[in-house]
Design a protein around this motif. Structure first.
Motif: not given
Length: 192
Positions: A16-18, A7-11, A26-32
């Protein structure tokens, strides 16, 4: 439970697409992502969110008491405060004999299923361990059956990539006390 990481990867991909961000660094990590999810649930979930978290902690503690002789630890989304009933509860227990866990469930007439799952450890090592699943009412519970040595060298948390220490029954009881205080002091819950 690996579903949350999916779910995190999908989010992450959707955001990132939006935003038009193609550089993965630059993508957020799972913790963020988990921190933002928790913020969103606290802001918009209101008393329903608080009630659900409290209920999941209660059910976690009840399950832990069932397996108290196996040094249970609560891990995953319930401990992080991001779980839903559908995601369920994840506990770690420590024994070299999975049959003891199964016999505990049989003795309490709890239907169960068993499987294997791969766990990551420090040094990028992977080990397969048994898991046992059952339902506590309508809430799925997953028991990760780990060897006793994993108490001191636990698997890595899939969100933080750090050793998954979890919470003991006493720590979960303390969380329950804290969430009960929050529920009572929350607007709209003054009658509780």
């Amino acid at each position: 439970m690996d579903e949350q990481i999916t779910e995190f990867e999908h989010a992450r991909r959707k955001a990132a697409e939006r935003m038009g961000v193609t550089n993965r660094r630059l993508w957020p990590d799972n913790g963020e992502i988990q921190e933002r999810l928790l913020e969103q649930q606290r802001l918009f979930g209101g008393s329903t969110y608080q009630d659900e978290q409290h209920s999941l902690l209660q059910q976690s503690l009840a399950a832990m008491q069932l397996f108290v002789s196996f040094t249970p630890r609560l891990v995953g989304p319930v401990l992080a405060g991001t779980a839903t009933r559908a995601q369920g509860i994840e506990l770690q227990v420590f024994t070299d004999n999975t049959e003891e866990i199964i016999w505990t469930l049989i003795d309490h007439r709890i239907p169960w299923s068993a499987d294997q799952a791969s766990f990551r450890y420090a040094g990028n090592q992977r080990q397969d361990h048994p898991i046992v699943r059952f339902l506590a009412g309508a809430v799925p519970v997953q028991i990760d059956v780990l060897p006793p040595k994993a108490r001191h060298n636990p698997p890595l948390d899939p969100v933080s990539n750090r050793p998954q220490r979890g919470a003991s029954p006493d720590q979960v009881a303390q969380l329950l006390t804290e969430t009960q205080c929050c529920i009572r002091s929350s607007p709209g819950n003054q009658d509780r």
